[in-house]
Design a protein around this motif. Structure first.
Motif, PDB file in Angstrom:
ATOM      1  N   LYS A  67       0.815  -1.219   0.000  1.00  0.00           N
ATOM      2  CA  LYS A  67       0.000   0.000   0.000  1.00  0.00           C
ATOM      3  C   LYS A  67       0.847   1.268   0.000  1.00  0.00           C
ATOM      4  N   ASN A  68       2.117   1.165   0.406  1.00  0.00           N
ATOM      5  CA  ASN A  68       3.031   2.313   0.403  1.00  0.00           C
ATOM      6  C   ASN A  68       3.887   2.381  -0.860  1.00  0.00           C
ATOM      7  N   GLN A  69       3.533   1.597  -1.873  1.00  0.00           N
ATOM      8  CA  GLN A  69       4.199   1.568  -3.176  1.00  0.00           C
ATOM      9  C   GLN A  69       5.613   0.977  -3.133  1.00  0.00           C
ATOM     10  N   LYS A  70       5.939   0.250  -2.080  1.00  0.00           N
ATOM     11  CA  LYS A  70       7.230  -0.422  -1.991  1.00  0.00           C
ATOM     12  C   LYS A  70       7.082  -1.847  -2.501  1.00  0.00           C
ATOM     13  N   LEU A  71       8.148  -2.375  -3.083  1.00  0.00           N
ATOM     14  CA  LEU A  71       8.122  -3.731  -3.621  1.00  0.00           C
ATOM     15  C   LEU A  71       8.197  -4.755  -2.500  1.00  0.00           C
ATOM     16  N   ILE A  72       7.425  -5.812  -2.616  1.00  0.00           N
ATOM     17  CA  ILE A  72       7.455  -6.914  -1.655  1.00  0.00           C
ATOM     18  C   ILE A  72       8.296  -8.027  -2.279  1.00  0.00           C
ATOM     19  N   ILE A  73       9.431  -8.318  -1.650  1.00  0.00           N
ATOM     20  CA  ILE A  73      10.342  -9.336  -2.158  1.00  0.00           C
ATOM     21  C   ILE A  73      10.413 -10.463  -1.132  1.00  0.00           C
ATOM     22  N   ASN A  74      10.115 -11.665  -1.555  1.00  0.00           N
ATOM     23  CA  ASN A  74      10.164 -12.837  -0.675  1.00  0.00           C
ATOM     24  C   ASN A  74      11.373 -13.690  -1.020  1.00  0.00           C
ATOM     25  N   GLY A  75      12.008 -14.237   0.003  1.00  0.00           N
ATOM     26  CA  GLY A  75      13.136 -15.131  -0.201  1.00  0.00           C
ATOM     27  C   GLY A  75      14.205 -14.899   0.845  1.00  0.00           C
ATOM     28  N   CYS A  76      15.071 -15.869   0.985  1.00  0.00           N
ATOM     29  CA  CYS A  76      16.181 -15.730   1.928  1.00  0.00           C
ATOM     30  C   CYS A  76      17.321 -16.630   1.471  1.00  0.00           C
ATOM     31  N   GLY A  77      18.463 -16.455   2.104  1.00  0.00           N
ATOM     32  CA  GLY A  77      19.615 -17.284   1.784  1.00  0.00           C
ATOM     33  C   GLY A  77      20.463 -16.737   0.661  1.00  0.00           C
ATOM     34  N   MET A  78      20.115 -15.547   0.176  1.00  0.00           N
ATOM     35  CA  MET A  78      20.916 -14.909  -0.877  1.00  0.00           C
ATOM     36  C   MET A  78      20.685 -13.410  -0.830  1.00  0.00           C
ATOM     37  N   ASP A  79      21.411 -12.688  -1.613  1.00  0.00           N
ATOM     38  CA  ASP A  79      21.275 -11.236  -1.688  1.00  0.00           C
ATOM     39  C   ASP A  79      20.030 -10.918  -2.522  1.00  0.00           C
ATOM     40  N   MET A  80      18.964 -10.499  -1.871  1.00  0.00           N
ATOM     41  CA  MET A  80      17.703 -10.273  -2.571  1.00  0.00           C
ATOM     42  C   MET A  80      17.736  -9.005  -3.423  1.00  0.00           C
ATOM     43  N   ALA A  81      18.617  -8.043  -3.101  1.00  0.00           N
ATOM     44  CA  ALA A  81      18.789  -6.862  -3.944  1.00  0.00           C
ATOM     45  C   ALA A  81      19.401  -7.284  -5.284  1.00  0.00           C
ATOM     46  N   TYR A  95      19.030 -13.623 -20.496  1.00  0.00           N
ATOM     47  CA  TYR A  95      19.888 -14.253 -19.492  1.00  0.00           C
ATOM     48  C   TYR A  95      21.368 -13.963 -19.706  1.00  0.00           C
ATOM     49  N   LYS A  96      21.881 -14.177 -20.904  1.00  0.00           N
ATOM     50  CA  LYS A  96      23.324 -14.070 -21.148  1.00  0.00           C
ATOM     51  C   LYS A  96      23.844 -12.658 -20.896  1.00  0.00           C
ATOM     52  N   LYS A  97      23.096 -11.658 -21.321  1.00  0.00           N
ATOM     53  CA  LYS A  97      23.542 -10.273 -21.109  1.00  0.00           C
ATOM     54  C   LYS A  97      23.356  -9.860 -19.659  1.00  0.00           C
ATOM     55  N   ALA A  98      22.335 -10.369 -18.997  1.00  0.00           N
ATOM     56  CA  ALA A  98      22.083 -10.006 -17.595  1.00  0.00           C
ATOM     57  C   ALA A  98      23.162 -10.565 -16.682  1.00  0.00           C
ATOM     58  N   ILE A  99      23.621 -11.771 -16.945  1.00  0.00           N
ATOM     59  CA  ILE A  99      24.610 -12.405 -16.067  1.00  0.00           C
ATOM     60  C   ILE A  99      25.945 -11.675 -16.131  1.00  0.00           C
ATOM     61  N   ASN A 100      26.263 -11.050 -17.246  1.00  0.00           N
ATOM     62  CA  ASN A 100      27.546 -10.356 -17.414  1.00  0.00           C
ATOM     63  C   ASN A 100      27.503  -8.893 -17.000  1.00  0.00           C
ATOM     64  N   ASN A 101      26.329  -8.334 -16.792  1.00  0.00           N
ATOM     65  CA  ASN A 101      26.214  -6.905 -16.505  1.00  0.00           C
ATOM     66  C   ASN A 101      25.453  -6.647 -15.219  1.00  0.00           C
ATOM     67  N   GLN A 102      25.907  -7.228 -14.140  1.00  0.00           N
ATOM     68  CA  GLN A 102      25.247  -7.023 -12.849  1.00  0.00           C
ATOM     69  C   GLN A 102      25.909  -5.877 -12.118  1.00  0.00           C
ATOM     70  N   GLN A 103      25.313  -4.711 -12.213  1.00  0.00           N
ATOM     71  CA  GLN A 103      25.798  -3.556 -11.473  1.00  0.00           C
ATOM     72  C   GLN A 103      24.644  -3.004 -10.676  1.00  0.00           C
ATOM     73  N   TYR A 104      24.792  -3.048  -9.363  1.00  0.00           N
ATOM     74  CA  TYR A 104      23.744  -2.514  -8.515  1.00  0.00           C
ATOM     75  C   TYR A 104      24.375  -1.984  -7.246  1.00  0.00           C
ATOM     76  N   LYS A 105      23.643  -1.132  -6.579  1.00  0.00           N
ATOM     77  CA  LYS A 105      24.087  -0.574  -5.311  1.00  0.00           C
ATOM     78  C   LYS A 105      22.939  -0.731  -4.328  1.00  0.00           C
ATOM     79  N   ALA A 106      23.176  -1.445  -3.253  1.00  0.00           N
ATOM     80  CA  ALA A 106      22.130  -1.655  -2.235  1.00  0.00           C
ATOM     81  C   ALA A 106      22.337  -0.668  -1.095  1.00  0.00           C
ATOM     82  N   ILE A 107      21.260  -0.077  -0.651  1.00  0.00           N
ATOM     83  CA  ILE A 107      21.278   0.860   0.463  1.00  0.00           C
ATOM     84  C   ILE A 107      20.402   0.275   1.560  1.00  0.00           C
ATOM     85  N   TYR A 108      20.969   0.047   2.723  1.00  0.00           N
ATOM     86  CA  TYR A 108      20.248  -0.564   3.829  1.00  0.00           C
ATOM     87  C   TYR A 108      19.836   0.486   4.840  1.00  0.00           C
TER      88      TYR A 108
END
Length: 108
Positions: A67-81, A95-108
């Motif tokens: 309801k607050n427009q935030k994404l609901i992500i389920n799962g554990c045991g790995m980096d969910m970001a 798949y092939k291009k995604a696996i080679n270009n993983q650039q993300y920044k997680a803010i906790y």
């Protein structure tokens, strides 16, 4: 058929904003007590502006929003970001291009 066409046009529009080597910024707002569910937001910088991707992610059926427009992500045991960014790039570039270009920044 109509839903497939909507997703194709959405993917086409998102490819203009998110490039293969774009860095996706993920903010983790909260984690449930048992650690299985997270509330996140995803952003990308495009033309010096911060673009919120939550609506697009929901329309691509990667995750649902609360309801607050935030994404609901389920799962554990790995980096969910990482998992969220990977799913976005897989939908857009495959798949092939995604696996080679993983650039993300997680803010906790």
């Amino acid at each position: 058929m109509k839903k497939e066409n909507q997703q194709k046009t959405l993917i086409k529009d998102l490819k203009k904003i998110i490039k293969k080597n774009s860095e996706i910024i993920v903010i983790i707002h909260s984690v449930s007590k048992n650690g299985i569910q997270r509330r996140m937001s995803a952003f990308v910088i495009y033309k010096k502006q911060l673009i919120n991707l939550n609506c697009y992610i929901e329309k691509l059926e990667i995750a649902k929003r609360d309801k607050n427009q935030k994404l609901i992500i389920n799962g554990c045991g790995m980096d969910m970001a990482f998992d969220l960014c990977y799913k976005i790039k897989c939908k857009l570039f495959g798949y092939k291009k995604a696996i080679n270009n993983q650039q993300y920044k997680a803010i906790y």
